[in-house]
Design an enzyme around this catalytic site. Structure first.
Site: not given
Length: 208
Positions: A68, A80, A97, A148
């Site tokens: 992040r 999420a 998701e 991801e």
């Protein structure tokens, strides 16, 4: 005494959007206070999100580890994602998701909790689902990209996550809220007493 949040909107005399990004924007409102004075409030306008606490039959929670950038950390999180389509059914978004991030499906879905992440500066609303009866999805995995692509997936005992949260080792909002809500539900009326997956969500109304 039972306490409950209530809807209310103070009068806005002016509003502008000085910044618009790919998914969110920043709005500046001039708001009239109860004493009649006016102040400006800057906040992020957000489409809303869903998160999934997927619990297997060994009381392990499916978590993902993702970089992040704003906080410069790799955080352990529950799957999420954004509500990209206005009016999108949050259950359908959560199922998507879970499939995209973990290649998993679930038989039983409940609403675990609804939260505003940072209501002093952002209007983001998140619905956290509990998913049980989980199993791998057949076929090829969803092709991921960007952060991801480097994501790690694990199943961690619920008790280990509680310990990590209270020790200050786990910080993701949805993970913390979801794990502690699940722990409270288990200690209270049980998981079958949770709201159904299609329960109304006034913060983000949706089509059935």
């Amino acid at each position: 005494m039972r306490i409950k949040d209530t809807a209310e909107e103070w009068r806005i005399t002016a509003s502008e959007t000085p910044f618009t990004g790919n998914k969110t924007s920043v709005r500046t409102d001039t708001v009239v206070m109860p004493d009649g004075s006016a102040v400006t409030r800057d906040y992020q306008v957000h489409p809303g999100s869903v998160a999934v606490l997927a619990l297997d039959d060994q009381d392990r929670v499916l978590v993902v580890n993702q970089y992040r950038h704003p906080v410069r950390q790799k955080l352990w999180e529950i799957p999420a994602g954004l509500l990209d389509v206005p009016g999108e059914n949050p259950l359908h978004a959560a199922q998507r998701e879970l499939y995209e991030e973990a290649h998993v499906k679930a038989e039983d879905w409940r609403v675990l909790t609804d939260v505003y992440t940072t209501p002093g500066g952002c209007d983001e609303a998140v619905r956290v689902f509990l998913a049980r009866g989980i199993s791998d999805v057949e076929g090829e995995r969803f092709e991921v990209s960007e952060e991801e692509a480097d994501m790690e997936i694990a199943r961690i005992p619920l008790t280990d996550l509680v310990r990590g949260i209270l020790a200050g080792e786990l910080h993701n909002n949805c993970l913390v809220v979801g794990v502690l809500s699940l722990t409270a539900a288990l200690a209270g009326d049980g998981l079958d007493a949770l709201r159904p997956a299609e329960a109304p969500w006034p913060a983000r109304p949706f089509e059935a």
